[in-house]
Design an enzyme around this catalytic site. Structure first.
Site, PDB file in Angstrom:
ATOM      1  N   TYR A   1      17.989 -62.679  25.805  1.00 33.36           N
ATOM      2  CA  TYR A   1      17.653 -64.074  25.522  1.00 33.36           C
ATOM      3  C   TYR A   1      16.588 -64.526  26.519  1.00 33.36           C
ATOM      4  CZ  TYR A   1      22.019 -64.260  22.796  1.00 33.36           C
ATOM      5  OH  TYR A   1      23.019 -64.045  21.875  1.00 33.36           O
TER       6      TYR A   1
ATOM      7  N   HIS B   1      20.648 -58.535  10.577  1.00 31.96           N
ATOM      8  CA  HIS B   1      20.770 -59.158  11.900  1.00 31.96           C
ATOM      9  C   HIS B   1      21.555 -60.461  11.769  1.00 31.96           C
ATOM     10  CE1 HIS B   1      19.601 -60.978  15.744  1.00 31.96           C
ATOM     11  NE2 HIS B   1      19.324 -59.746  16.137  1.00 31.96           N
TER      12      HIS B   1
ATOM     13  N   ASP C   1      16.075 -57.520  22.692  1.00 31.16           N
ATOM     14  CA  ASP C   1      15.732 -57.806  24.081  1.00 31.16           C
ATOM     15  C   ASP C   1      16.542 -59.011  24.539  1.00 31.16           C
ATOM     16  OD1 ASP C   1      14.303 -59.739  22.669  1.00 31.16           O
ATOM     17  OD2 ASP C   1      12.539 -59.624  23.943  1.00 31.16           O
TER      18      ASP C   1
ATOM     19  N   PHE D   1      23.538 -59.911  23.200  1.00 23.98           N
ATOM     20  CA  PHE D   1      24.151 -61.011  22.448  1.00 23.98           C
ATOM     21  C   PHE D   1      25.019 -61.934  23.308  1.00 23.98           C
ATOM     22  CE2 PHE D   1      23.374 -57.851  19.066  1.00 23.98           C
ATOM     23  CZ  PHE D   1      22.575 -58.612  18.234  1.00 23.98           C
TER      24      PHE D   1
END
Length: 223
Positions: A66, A188, A64, A77
């Site tokens: 930031y 991740h 989702d 990202f």
């Protein structure tokens, strides 16, 4: 009516009229009215706007947006220009340098629009979030739409490389059924997990090798 402004409008035709999306829309109207929500409502679909369906070469799947002020602008990202790189993005740039030798950009530059324009769909599975509250819009209906986006890419004749980092992204593997596509997985890039299987994955060079083997121009990964 949502208007992306490119071929995604045709590919997703009718999706925004379905009952689930009407529920998402009604939920968002109240959320934007009463809470601080990211990204700006005009930026929600930027991933699709910057990377048309026919131009997608690589998909990098995020979770989702930031949730801190000034960061999110609709690309997984990526942060807006002038905003310090979040830790996950710092690690992505470290891996990029290790893989392809491209030095990381300045710490206050983490805008990935150049990737998006080069064919990298930077798609979050949930497209909005409340300030300071990670995953606050999870389960509200966005996943139905973003799963459909993945299915539509899976149906495409032109091969796609899917880069899936972390458990949430890997959970989408069952949606990618066509053998012509490539799936690259890793931990991740968050500092909590990056040293447990993210670093050393050479995702960028492997993606480009796949594209070139299929007669496609490689992605320009420089920022």
């Amino acid at each position: 009516m949502v208007n992306i402004g490119n071929d995604w409008d045709r590919v997703l035709e009718g999706e925004f009229q379905k009952p689930y999306y009407q529920l998402v829309r009604n939920f968002l109207i109240e959320e934007y009215r009463s809470q601080t929500i990211y990204p700006d409502m005009r930026d929600i679909f930027n991933a699709l706007r910057y990377t048309p369906y026919g131009d997608v070469k690589v998909v990098i799947l995020g979770q989702d947006p930031y949730h801190e002020p000034g960061q999110a602008h609709g690309l997984a990202f990526s942060v807006q220009e002038g905003v310090p790189q979040p830790p996950s993005l710092v690690n992505i740039f470290k891996e990029l340098e290790s893989d392809l030798g491209f030095p990381p950009p300045d710490k206050n530059h983490g805008c990935l629009i150049p990737w998006a324009k080069s064919g990298v769909l930077l798609l979050n599975t949930v497209l909005t979030v409340r300030v300071h509250e990670a995953n606050s819009h999870r389960g509200m209906g966005w996943e139905i739409l973003t799963d459909e986006i993945i299915r539509k890419l899976n149906e495409r004749e032109k091969p796609v490389c899917f880069i899936l980092w972390g458990a949430n992204a890997k959970a989408k593997i069952p949606l990618i059924t066509e053998q012509r596509h490539l799936i690259l997985t890793g931990a991740h890039p968050s500092p909590l997990s990056a040293y447990r299987g993210f670093f050393g994955g050479k995702y960028f060079s492997r993606a480009n090798a796949f594209l070139e083997a299929n007669g496609e121009a490689p992605v320009d990964w420089r920022i």
